[in-house]
Design a protein around this motif. Structure first.
Motif, short mmCIF file in Angstrom:
data_model
loop_
_atom_site.label_atom_id
_atom_site.label_comp_id
_atom_site.label_asym_id
_atom_site.label_seq_id
_atom_site.Cartn_x
_atom_site.Cartn_y
_atom_site.Cartn_z
N VAL A 198 0.71 -1.31 -0.11
CA VAL A 198 0.13 0.03 0.04
C VAL A 198 0.87 1.14 0.14
CG1 VAL A 198 -1.81 1.43 1.39
CG2 VAL A 198 -1.98 -1.11 1.26
N ALA A 199 0.53 2.18 -0.78
CA ALA A 199 1.17 3.37 -0.77
C ALA A 199 0.07 4.48 -0.56
CB ALA A 199 2.02 3.81 -2.02
N LEU A 200 0.32 5.53 0.56
CA LEU A 200 -0.42 6.27 0.56
C LEU A 200 0.43 7.89 0.42
CD1 LEU A 200 -1.84 5.57 4.12
CD2 LEU A 200 -2.90 5.28 2.08
N PRO A 201 -0.14 8.89 0.35
CA PRO A 201 0.49 10.31 0.34
C PRO A 201 1.26 10.44 1.87
CG PRO A 201 -1.78 10.51 -0.31
CD PRO A 201 -1.94 9.05 0.17
N GLY A 202 2.45 10.98 1.72
CA GLY A 202 3.03 11.25 2.65
C GLY A 202 2.22 11.91 3.85
N PHE A 203 2.46 11.48 5.22
CA PHE A 203 1.46 11.87 6.35
C PHE A 203 1.72 13.21 6.64
CE2 PHE A 203 1.86 7.05 8.30
CZ PHE A 203 1.15 6.47 7.10
N ILE A 204 0.69 13.85 7.26
CA ILE A 204 0.73 15.24 7.40
C ILE A 204 0.43 15.38 8.92
CG2 ILE A 204 -0.21 17.58 7.26
CD1 ILE A 204 -0.79 16.98 4.34
N GLU A 205 1.22 15.85 9.67
CA GLU A 205 1.07 16.13 11.24
C GLU A 205 0.55 17.51 11.34
OE1 GLU A 205 0.52 15.15 14.42
OE2 GLU A 205 2.32 13.85 14.13
N SER A 206 -0.70 17.74 11.41
CA SER A 206 -1.53 19.04 11.18
C SER A 206 -1.56 19.74 12.56
CB SER A 206 -3.01 18.56 10.64
OG SER A 206 -3.78 17.90 11.74
N HIS A 207 -1.05 19.15 13.54
CA HIS A 207 -0.85 20.06 14.93
C HIS A 207 0.14 19.52 15.87
CE1 HIS A 207 -3.30 22.33 18.17
NE2 HIS A 207 -2.18 21.86 18.69
N VAL A 242 5.41 3.99 1.76
CA VAL A 242 4.99 2.61 1.40
C VAL A 242 4.91 1.82 2.44
CG1 VAL A 242 5.68 0.57 0.07
CG2 VAL A 242 5.96 2.98 -0.82
N LEU A 243 3.62 1.34 2.76
CA LEU A 243 3.29 0.60 4.08
C LEU A 243 3.52 -1.05 3.92
CD1 LEU A 243 0.06 2.45 5.00
CD2 LEU A 243 2.70 2.69 6.14
N ASP A 244 4.24 -1.80 4.94
CA ASP A 244 4.63 -2.98 4.63
C ASP A 244 3.22 -4.02 4.74
OD1 ASP A 244 6.27 -4.84 3.82
OD2 ASP A 244 7.52 -4.81 5.67
N THR A 245 2.25 -3.68 3.95
CA THR A 245 1.07 -4.75 3.93
C THR A 245 0.36 -4.50 2.64
OG1 THR A 245 -1.21 -4.78 5.09
CG2 THR A 245 -0.52 -2.47 4.79
N LEU A 246 -0.34 -5.43 2.38
CA LEU A 246 -1.04 -5.67 1.07
C LEU A 246 -2.69 -5.25 1.31
CD1 LEU A 246 0.44 -9.10 -0.24
CD2 LEU A 246 1.42 -6.62 -0.40
N SER A 247 -2.94 -4.98 2.56
CA SER A 247 -4.24 -4.70 2.77
C SER A 247 -4.50 -3.34 3.14
CB SER A 247 -4.86 -5.61 4.05
OG SER A 247 -5.95 -5.23 4.49
N TYR A 248 -5.24 -2.71 1.88
CA TYR A 248 -5.61 -1.26 2.29
C TYR A 248 -6.58 -1.16 3.17
CZ TYR A 248 -6.41 3.32 0.24
OH TYR A 248 -6.46 4.83 0.21
N ASN A 249 -7.59 -1.74 3.37
CA ASN A 249 -8.51 -1.57 4.24
C ASN A 249 -8.10 -1.76 5.82
OD1 ASN A 249 -10.39 -0.74 2.43
ND2 ASN A 249 -11.14 -2.88 2.21
N ASP A 250 -7.06 -2.52 6.03
CA ASP A 250 -6.63 -2.97 7.41
C ASP A 250 -5.42 -2.24 7.98
OD1 ASP A 250 -8.93 -4.44 7.34
OD2 ASP A 250 -7.66 -6.29 6.91
N ILE A 251 -5.25 -1.02 7.34
CA ILE A 251 -3.87 -0.04 7.76
C ILE A 251 -3.86 0.27 9.12
CG2 ILE A 251 -2.67 2.03 7.46
CD1 ILE A 251 -3.73 2.05 4.42
#
Ligand SMILES: [Zn+2]
Length: 409
Positions: A48-57, A372-381
């Motif tokens: 799974v690849a997500l956009p870079g995380f954002i620490e909003s506060h 890039v997260l070390d998982t194949l399961s998008y729904n269970d992140i």
């Protein structure tokens, strides 16, 4: 073309994708090719690849103060008093050193942008702002920073703070912060904050209420002021725990007002759960703004760490995925159809808080920041808590994490 990351999983059910990056941007996002891997290409193998995380506060300037003094009562007044006492001794170098430790943790856990609350008052004066501006430059290629000029000790309560805030905005503040609950007159505090934001044409980012009192309706004043100033979409409020203490009907009505004014709401669960809900008389509850009611009303909700190990929040590893699991449990959102709503709270929704949507996301032309997260399961992140295998900023791998288990025979 500078690099290609092959076989990324961008959705739960769709085909895998190849991500081509160059010049710090995504150049192409295409259905994964069946061609053999070429030299220099990275195979993500369906992760799974997500956009870079954002620490909003996040407060970098008071990170790790837990090591100097812990808040044993766990109350908000003690958190403020302990931090104020410790603040008297801090130097710019001290702030910078602790901030860099915190930024290292954030980046290691996938954060590539952060909105930083920088304390400005007659005690610390502009030392925190000077340190933050240096950090913003030094970390540009790893974690992009926005700076909020934040009067933690109140504005009128600490005479001279207003002038220092104006100077900090001139130095490069990206947003005006505020904390109406910790000043002599909360409404006059909001007057000053909204005036300053209008004067500089910048966003507003408030610490709001932070109480278990259902009668605390300060948010309605913020909504009115946001509309009057034409700042829809440019005002964020953190905590807002009072809303969670109100009856369902009242909370829903106020959630509609918040949505209508485009005010962003930031639950900060690690702090809210530590400091609130400690009233002397029952009924006590676990304090949190009502996330599901806010989502139902269409409010933009973003979660954040707020603090890493200090008198306001003794815990924290700079890991937004971990904050996501905390929220999932405490907001009753661990179920399959609800936990998928949580990753957007530290990605797309957070991008809206920072006002960077036009540059953000995995799509051609956007900044090539992704995790890039070390998982194949998008729904269970959120429940898997996978390792962040690679963190990519501007198309460049800046962190690689490996988690290895060895079983004994
Ligand atoms: Zn905060």
């Amino acid at each position: 073309m500078e690099a290609v990351f092959r076989n990324a999983r961008l959705t739960a059910g769709g085909p895998l994708a190849d991500l081509a990056v160059g010049g710090g941007k995504f150049m192409g996002v295409t259905t994964a090719s069946a061609a053999p891997l070429r030299a220099g290409e990275v195979d993500l193998e369906g992760r799974v690849a997500l956009p870079g995380f954002i620490e909003s506060h996040i407060h970098l300037d008071k990170a790790f103060l837990e090591e100097r003094r812990s808040n044993l009562s766990g109350t908000l007044p003690d958190a403020i008093a302990i931090t104020l006492e410790l603040k008297r001794a801090v130097t710019k170098e001290d702030i910078r050193g602790r901030s860099e430790r915190a930024l290292g943790l954030l980046l290691r856990h996938g954060t590539t942008r952060a909105r930083v609350q920088v304390e400005v008052d007659p005690i610390v004066r502009l030392r925190g702002m000077e340190a933050a501006l240096e950090l913003k430059e030094a970390w540009r290629g790893r974690v992009g920073l926005q700076l909020v000029v934040f009067p933690q000790e109140g504005i009128e309560r600490q005479p001279g703070t207003g002038d220092l805030m104006r100077e900090a905005m001139r130095m490069g503040g990206d947003a005006v912060g505020g904390v109406p609950y910790n000043d002599l007159d909360p409404e006059r505090h909001l007057d000053i904050v909204f005036r300053l934001a209008t004067e500089f044409g910048k966003d507003i980012d408030l610490h709001l209420d932070f109480s278990d009192d259902p009668g605390d309706r300060r948010i309605e004043s913020v909504v009115r002021r946001t509309r009057a100033a034409g700042l829809q979409g440019r005002v964020a409020v953190g905590h807002l725990t009072s809303l969670g203490a109100m009856d369902e009907g009242t909370a829903a009505r106020i959630a509609d007002l918040i949505a209508g004014a485009g005010v962003h709401v930031l639950p900060l669960p690690a702090t809210d759960l530590f400091l609130c809900g400690r009233g002397p008389v029952p009924p006590r509850h676990r304090s949190l703004t009502p996330v599901k009611a806010l989502l139902r009303a269409g409010v933009n909700v973003s979660i954040a760490s707020n603090n890493i190990r200090n008198a306001f929040t003794p815990s924290g590893r700079g890991d937004l995925l971990e904050i996501g699991l905390l929220l999932a449990c405490v907001a009753h959102m661990s179920g399959a159809s609800e936990r998928v709503l949580i990753p957007p709270m530290f990605t797309e929704n957070a991008a809206r808080v920072l006002g960077v949507e036009d540059r953000y996301g995995i799509a051609p032309g956007k900044d090539a920041d992704f995790v890039v997260l070390d998982t194949l399961s998008y729904n269970d992140i959120v429940i898997d808590q996978p390792e962040k295998r690679w963190v990519v900023k501007g198309g460049r791998v800046v962190v690689e994490n490996l988690r290895e288990t060895r079983w004994a025979e």
